[in-house]
Design a protein around this motif. Structure first.
Motif, PDB file in Angstrom:
ATOM      1  N   GLY A   1       0.692  -1.325   0.003  1.00  0.00           N
ATOM      2  CA  GLY A   1       0.025   0.182   0.015  1.00  0.00           C
ATOM      3  C   GLY A   1       1.051   1.397   0.036  1.00  0.00           C
ATOM      4  N   ASP A   2       2.156   1.202   0.124  1.00  0.00           N
ATOM      5  CA  ASP A   2       2.942   2.394  -0.039  1.00  0.00           C
ATOM      6  C   ASP A   2       2.857   2.822  -1.281  1.00  0.00           C
ATOM      7  N   GLU A   3       2.723   4.409  -1.656  1.00  0.00           N
ATOM      8  CA  GLU A   3       2.653   5.027  -2.747  1.00  0.00           C
ATOM      9  C   GLU A   3       4.076   5.450  -3.164  1.00  0.00           C
ATOM     10  N   PHE A   4       4.503   5.267  -4.375  1.00  0.00           N
ATOM     11  CA  PHE A   4       5.768   5.776  -4.855  1.00  0.00           C
ATOM     12  C   PHE A   4       5.606   6.855  -6.136  1.00  0.00           C
ATOM     13  N   ARG A   5       6.462   7.469  -6.299  1.00  0.00           N
ATOM     14  CA  ARG A   5       6.481   8.201  -7.553  1.00  0.00           C
ATOM     15  C   ARG A   5       7.827   7.880  -8.369  1.00  0.00           C
ATOM     16  N   GLY A   6       7.359   7.883  -9.706  1.00  0.00           N
ATOM     17  CA  GLY A   6       8.402   7.078 -10.802  1.00  0.00           C
ATOM     18  C   GLY A   6       9.190   7.995 -11.046  1.00  0.00           C
ATOM     19  N   GLY A   7      10.555   7.570 -11.319  1.00  0.00           N
ATOM     20  CA  GLY A   7      11.490   8.542 -11.598  1.00  0.00           C
ATOM     21  C   GLY A   7      11.288   8.943 -13.026  1.00  0.00           C
TER      22      GLY A   7
ATOM     23  N   THR B   1      11.889  15.847 -23.359  1.00  0.00           N
ATOM     24  CA  THR B   1      11.690  14.272 -23.526  1.00  0.00           C
ATOM     25  C   THR B   1      10.384  14.175 -23.195  1.00  0.00           C
ATOM     26  N   ASP B   2       9.408  15.116 -22.954  1.00  0.00           N
ATOM     27  CA  ASP B   2       8.054  14.893 -22.895  1.00  0.00           C
ATOM     28  C   ASP B   2       7.620  13.896 -21.882  1.00  0.00           C
ATOM     29  N   ALA B   3       8.137  14.288 -20.733  1.00  0.00           N
ATOM     30  CA  ALA B   3       8.329  13.511 -19.498  1.00  0.00           C
ATOM     31  C   ALA B   3       6.732  13.000 -18.898  1.00  0.00           C
ATOM     32  N   LYS B   4       6.745  11.822 -18.702  1.00  0.00           N
ATOM     33  CA  LYS B   4       5.383  11.426 -18.223  1.00  0.00           C
ATOM     34  C   LYS B   4       5.689  11.196 -16.647  1.00  0.00           C
ATOM     35  N   TYR B   5       4.821  11.869 -15.547  1.00  0.00           N
ATOM     36  CA  TYR B   5       5.089  11.835 -14.438  1.00  0.00           C
ATOM     37  C   TYR B   5       4.152  10.670 -13.715  1.00  0.00           C
ATOM     38  N   THR B   6       4.668   9.686 -13.164  1.00  0.00           N
ATOM     39  CA  THR B   6       3.881   8.488 -12.474  1.00  0.00           C
ATOM     40  C   THR B   6       4.103   8.374 -11.045  1.00  0.00           C
ATOM     41  N   ALA B   7       2.875   7.728 -10.558  1.00  0.00           N
ATOM     42  CA  ALA B   7       2.896   7.280  -8.955  1.00  0.00           C
ATOM     43  C   ALA B   7       2.282   5.828  -9.247  1.00  0.00           C
ATOM     44  N   PHE B   8       2.499   4.827  -8.237  1.00  0.00           N
ATOM     45  CA  PHE B   8       2.208   3.543  -8.226  1.00  0.00           C
ATOM     46  C   PHE B   8       2.246   2.878  -6.838  1.00  0.00           C
ATOM     47  N   LEU B   9       1.467   2.014  -6.639  1.00  0.00           N
ATOM     48  CA  LEU B   9       1.260   1.392  -5.429  1.00  0.00           C
ATOM     49  C   LEU B   9       2.096   0.063  -5.104  1.00  0.00           C
ATOM     50  N   GLY B  10       3.292   0.079  -4.630  1.00  0.00           N
ATOM     51  CA  GLY B  10       4.108  -0.910  -4.436  1.00  0.00           C
ATOM     52  C   GLY B  10       5.030  -1.339  -5.349  1.00  0.00           C
ATOM     53  N   SER B  11       4.455  -1.515  -6.639  1.00  0.00           N
ATOM     54  CA  SER B  11       5.071  -1.787  -7.835  1.00  0.00           C
ATOM     55  C   SER B  11       4.291  -1.031  -9.102  1.00  0.00           C
ATOM     56  N   ARG B  12       5.374  -1.087 -10.287  1.00  0.00           N
ATOM     57  CA  ARG B  12       4.823  -0.389 -11.246  1.00  0.00           C
ATOM     58  C   ARG B  12       3.605  -1.027 -11.948  1.00  0.00           C
ATOM     59  N   ALA B  13       3.504  -2.358 -11.406  1.00  0.00           N
ATOM     60  CA  ALA B  13       2.143  -3.001 -12.213  1.00  0.00           C
ATOM     61  C   ALA B  13       0.995  -2.431 -11.567  1.00  0.00           C
ATOM     62  N   ARG B  14       0.981  -1.608 -10.561  1.00  0.00           N
ATOM     63  CA  ARG B  14      -0.143  -0.971  -9.869  1.00  0.00           C
ATOM     64  C   ARG B  14      -0.239   0.519  -9.927  1.00  0.00           C
TER      65      ARG B  14
ATOM     66  N   THR C   1      -0.970   4.426  -9.778  1.00  0.00           N
ATOM     67  CA  THR C   1      -2.044   5.223  -9.175  1.00  0.00           C
ATOM     68  C   THR C   1      -2.335   6.444 -10.061  1.00  0.00           C
ATOM     69  N   GLU C   2      -1.143   6.940 -10.743  1.00  0.00           N
ATOM     70  CA  GLU C   2      -1.361   8.245 -11.522  1.00  0.00           C
ATOM     71  C   GLU C   2      -0.412   8.255 -12.624  1.00  0.00           C
ATOM     72  N   VAL C   3      -0.862   8.724 -13.866  1.00  0.00           N
ATOM     73  CA  VAL C   3       0.155   8.954 -14.928  1.00  0.00           C
ATOM     74  C   VAL C   3      -0.319  10.449 -15.558  1.00  0.00           C
ATOM     75  N   GLU C   4       0.582  11.139 -15.634  1.00  0.00           N
ATOM     76  CA  GLU C   4       0.511  12.648 -16.045  1.00  0.00           C
ATOM     77  C   GLU C   4       1.387  13.014 -17.135  1.00  0.00           C
ATOM     78  N   GLN C   5       1.039  14.045 -17.971  1.00  0.00           N
ATOM     79  CA  GLN C   5       1.917  14.371 -19.038  1.00  0.00           C
ATOM     80  C   GLN C   5       1.047  16.030 -19.404  1.00  0.00           C
ATOM     81  N   ILE C   6       2.182  16.883 -19.429  1.00  0.00           N
ATOM     82  CA  ILE C   6       1.945  18.170 -19.945  1.00  0.00           C
ATOM     83  C   ILE C   6       2.491  18.674 -21.203  1.00  0.00           C
ATOM     84  N   GLY C   7       3.472  17.587 -21.708  1.00  0.00           N
ATOM     85  CA  GLY C   7       3.728  18.160 -23.030  1.00  0.00           C
ATOM     86  C   GLY C   7       5.173  19.046 -23.132  1.00  0.00           C
ATOM     87  N   ARG C   8       5.597  19.342 -24.347  1.00  0.00           N
ATOM     88  CA  ARG C   8       6.755  20.073 -24.461  1.00  0.00           C
ATOM     89  C   ARG C   8       6.389  21.559 -24.448  1.00  0.00           C
TER      90      ARG C   8
END
Length: 900
Positions: free
Chosen positions: A836-842, A868-881, A883-890
């Motif tokens: 249940g720990d939430e992480f932010r993706g690199g 790089t048109d970065a996508k900012y992500t969050a996940f619960l425990g592992s990247r298979a779960r 919780t958020e994927v976000e993009q704002i563009g260049r």
């Protein structure tokens, strides 16, 4: 207690680099032009008006001569980055990571530590951090435009004259001084315009600074403005549930939350200052700064509520579900952060004496108003859903009609739908829409007075001083308690109605994410106007009371008084210096609020009661520190330091407001924890700095912090009598709040390299490099879990810039990368790492800044951000779960800069 899993690797790497630096001591000493003449300016501000290499040299010269371990970015160095706020500018310095909100830099984390462990001052005056809802003391750097600053300094080791509320660093934002620059009348500014790739929104900026100085009298005034129209693509999953047993066919993502935000953000600043220096060594001054962050944000959101399907299967790879309700949420919300900073002061220097006095008043306002509408599909029109979760960050959804099955009263998946029918989001008496006035406010008023006195006695300089700060903090957490029904029955008698379908436009979403279906935008601006009318009408009829928007249990009113005195001595000897001393702080907290005790259904006639509560704190601490600098050779410096620091709980965490439930067994309490203790730390730092030709530096530094009373959020027994009333013992109730854990450690190594390649033949000698790598480890323990990572801590942070500067052309490509990091802890889970720990993706960001000097006074520029048109992500425990994927563009911006 905590095993250093990578400490051996870190140590070996550090020793290798230090050995390389030591072996290189025979290399030529760096040119001393930047150091000569500026050595006396170490304590003051150096205004850099040259090119990248000049700014780099000035920053390195200040670092070379500093009393402590420090990193500095001078004004023109900041201006050479494509940065609109101070967070983005700071992120280029060693061991600095940035936290973003919808792609925009907001918070700073130094050395991977939680952002609450870094304190902030402006011109040496401590500032108070007050974020949304008061749940963190983190400072909002996106509210401070970089253009109003002359330099930024990160003090990574502390001397007694710096505030002790800085476990890993103190950041000093230094404003422009007209007497520190050239005499005469000067005008500097820029104008720029550009586009956001996602949504084709406008981007614009402008700044102007006018100053005059005759060497005795100086005045400066200026303004800055930055605005962007942005679309943010967002996909979320609220929760994941586990299978109840081997035959359970419904588990995994509970919803697929599809969002788009359309927002208009602004950063505005006004500043002015006046200085008078009747003779050298004497100066009085007055400065005033106003900064503002504005965010007007439209939300279009559709939650496909998988866990409420009538029937079907779902799991972590996909699902096929019948009659799935869809809930829509819309709003036009307003976020505001304002700072009013006013300072008067004076400096006096004569016969070895130095006296500095300053008095400051600062007001911070952080407000949010989000009138949110929620409405759903009616049961009869809810679609059936097939979803593919094989790419968890980008689930593909297909919709179908829901039709009667072969058995009476049953339903099955019918023909495919081309798209989601947004008109099926309804507001009826059977399925009424809700209007939720979401609000939060935090206001702070701070009065600070400080005096510093120093006396030079040959090789020894004695310094002492005091600081008194009086801070009032009032506000409340985000509140959603005063919801209104918008059903036709609820609006009867108002002459008003609300139909979500009437706001649907013909404009499709501008999205870069695959989805499988599309949506049209909703006119949130027109909807907001209608909602404001509904609020006003219901209030005039006595059917809506905005005073009920905020429960009393969410409010807090605190007053902090800090009286500080310090003393230190600086001893200079042939090959270096030592600065040692101590800081004594007496802290007094007044903490008031109310606890809500609801009616007890087991007691006839029981009614809800608000219980006024006050839980003060008062304590005195001593914070010793020592900083030693050794000049190993003319171009090599070794530093070592030790210190004690503190981090106090946020206002929302320590508030006394709470909601008490006596009806459960055991009883429960949700709210603040007024018994929280500050976090204390002992720390050591060591660094070796090798200064090389080309205004360069090669350095390695290591740090270690031992932390006590680590703060974390969880659920635990109260354990005290703080909530006892009317003879009811609540010491055994479960409190959901923030708590003090046990001890922890944070440690790491920083590698830094900067150099212009002057050893190359022309024109290649215009190339240069600035880069740093930080490797971090750390964890803390609680009574429930061990070896928990510190939230916000990436184990690797990389910043690198390759530049070319010659013939009036300046080009810089900047690279930033940070690894995954823990965002928040799950509550009530045991073991080592909870799912249940939430992480932010690199993520990786690449920016390019281009400047060309048309004349000595006029240049053109182009800033290319987030290539790089970065996508900012969050996940619960592992990247298979996820919780958020976000993009704002260049983002692209071009314009003109001028200076006369």
């Amino acid at each position: 207690m905590i095993l250093a899993t990578r400490s051996g690797a870190l140590l070996r790497c550090s020793i290798s680099v230090l050995a390389m630096a030591a072996a290189a001591t025979g290399m030529p000493v760096m040119a001393q032009t930047a150091q000569a003449g500026d050595e006396a300016e170490t304590e003051g501000e150096i205004i850099v008006q040259g090119a990248i290499i000049t700014a780099q040299g000035e920053s390195i010269a200040q670092k070379r001569n500093a009393d402590n371990l420090i990193d500095i970015s001078a004004a023109d160095s900041v201006g050479r980055f494509p940065d609109q706020n101070s967070a983005a500018a700071l992120s280029r310095l060693p061991a600095v990571a940035v936290q973003r909100d919808q792609g925009q830099e907001r918070y700073i984390q130094v050395r991977g530590a939680p952002n609450r462990w870094t304190s902030v001052s402006i011109d040496g005056i401590p500032m108070i951090g007050a974020d949304e809802g008061g749940l963190t003391r983190a400072y909002r750097f996106d509210a401070v435009p970089a253009v109003i600053l002359s330099a930024l300094a990160i003090n990574k080791s502390l001397t007694p004259n710096l505030q002790a509320e800085a476990i890993v660093a103190n950041i000093d934002l230094r404003t422009f001084s007209p007497l520190a620059g050239k005499t005469g009348f000067h005008v500097q500014g820029d104008v720029g315009y550009g586009l956001m790739e996602l949504g084709d929104g406008d981007q614009r900026q402008g700044s102007l600074r006018v100053s005059y100085s005759d060497g005795t009298f100086g005045i400066v005034a200026g303004a800055s403005h930055y605005r962007r129209e942005q679309v943010t693509d967002n996909r979320e999953v609220g929760l994941y549930d586990e299978p109840s047993g081997p035959t359970d066919t419904q588990f995994g993502p509970t919803e697929i939350d599809i969002r788009q935000y359309r927002l208009v953000r602004e950063n505005n600043g006004l500043f002015a200052g006046i200085e008078y220096s009747p003779q050298e060594g004497q100066k009085i001054y007055a400065k005033s700064i106003y900064t503002e962050f504005k965010d007007d944000e439209q939300r279009d959101q559709y939650e496909i509520r998988l866990d409420r399907a009538l029937s079907g299967t779902r799991n972590l790879s996909g699902g096929d579900l019948v009659r799935v309700p869809v809930r829509a949420s819309f709003n036009l919300g307003n976020y505001r952060t304002r700072n009013f900073i006013n300072t008067i002061g004076g400096d006096y220097e004569e016969d070895g004496w130095k006296v500095n006095f300053a008095a400051n008043y600062t007001r911070t306002e952080n407000t949010t108003f989000l009138p949110l509408v929620q409405a759903s599909t009616a049961t009869a029109t809810s679609p059936s859903v097939n979803y593919d979760f094989s790419r968890p960050n980008f689930p593909i959804v297909r919709l179908f009609q829901t039709v009667p099955g072969a058995t009476a009263g049953s339903f099955v998946r019918g023909p495919a739908l081309a798209n989601f029918d947004q008109t099926t989001i309804v507001n009826t008496n059977a399925s009424g829409a809700l209007l939720i006035p979401i609000v939060q406010d935090v206001f702070t008023d701070s009065f600070t007075v400080k005096l510093d006195v120093a006396k030079e006695l040959g090789d020894v300089t004695l310094t002492g001083g005091f600081l008194y700060a009086d801070r009032d903090i009032n506000g409340f957490l985000f509140s959603t308690s005063n919801a209104l029904s918008l059903s036709p029955a609820a609006l009867a008698g108002t002459g008003l109605s609300f139909n979500p379908a009437s706001y649907i436009t013909n404009t499709p979403w501008d999205t870069g994410f695959p989805l499988g279906l599309t949506f049209n935008y909703v006119d949130n601006t027109r909807m907001r106007a209608d909602l404001d009318n509904i609020f006003a009408t219901l209030q005039s009829q006595g059917r809506f009371n905005p005073a009920n928007n905020v429960p009393a249990a969410n409010r807090f009113a605190l007053n902090e008084k800090t009286l500080t005195g310090y003393g230190m001595a600086k001893f200079v000897f042939g090959s270096g210096q030592i600065v040692a001393g101590a800081r004594v702080e007496h802290f007094k907290l007044s903490n008031q609020g109310q606890a809500l005790i609801p009616a007890n259904p087991r007691i006839p006639g029981s009614v809800a009661v608000f219980l006024p509560r006050s839980v003060p704190q008062e304590y005195t601490d001593i914070f010793p520190s020592v900083n030693a600098r050794f000049d190993v050779t003319d171009n090599m410096v070794f530093r070592v330091s030790g210190q004690r620091g503190i981090a106090r709980p946020s206002f929302g965490e320590i508030r006394v407001g709470s909601a008490i439930n006596d009806t459960t067994l055991p009883g429960s309490i949700a709210g603040g924890n007024p018994n929280l203790k500050p976090e204390y730390t002992w720390g050591v730092d060591a660094s070796i700095e090798y200064y090389i030709p080309g205004q360069g530096i090669l350095s390695v530094s290591a740090y270690h912090r031992w932390v006590e009373n680590v703060l974390f959020s969880s659920e635990s027994a109260v354990g005290t009598n703080e909530f006892n009333t009317s003879g009811i013992d609540r010491s055994g109730y479960l409190l959901t709040s923030s708590f003090n854990g046990n001890s922890g450690e944070l440690y790491g190594v920083e590698f830094n390299y900067q150099q212009q390649f002057t050893f190359l033949p022309s024109p290649l000698d215009g190339f240069g490099f600035q880069g740093n790598l930080t490797l971090i480890e750390g964890s803390f323990d609680t009574d429930f879990r061990q070896n928990i990572g510190f939230p916000g801590t990436s184990d690797t942070i990389v910043n690198a810039s390759l530049y070319y500067e010659k013939y009036g052309l300046s080009v810089r490509a900047s690279y930033q990368w940070r690894s995954d990091y823990l965002e928040s802890l799950s509550i009530g889970t045991g073991g080592g790492v909870a799912t249940g720990d939430e992480f932010r993706g690199g993520y990786t960001n690449v920016d390019v800044a281009i400047r060309y000097d048309i004349t000595p006074n006029i240049s053109v520029f182009a800033d290319l951000n987030n290539l790089t048109d970065a996508k900012y992500t969050a996940f619960l425990g592992s990247r298979a779960r996820p919780t958020e994927v976000e993009q704002i563009g260049r983002r692209y911006l071009a314009g003109i800069r001028f200076g006369f």
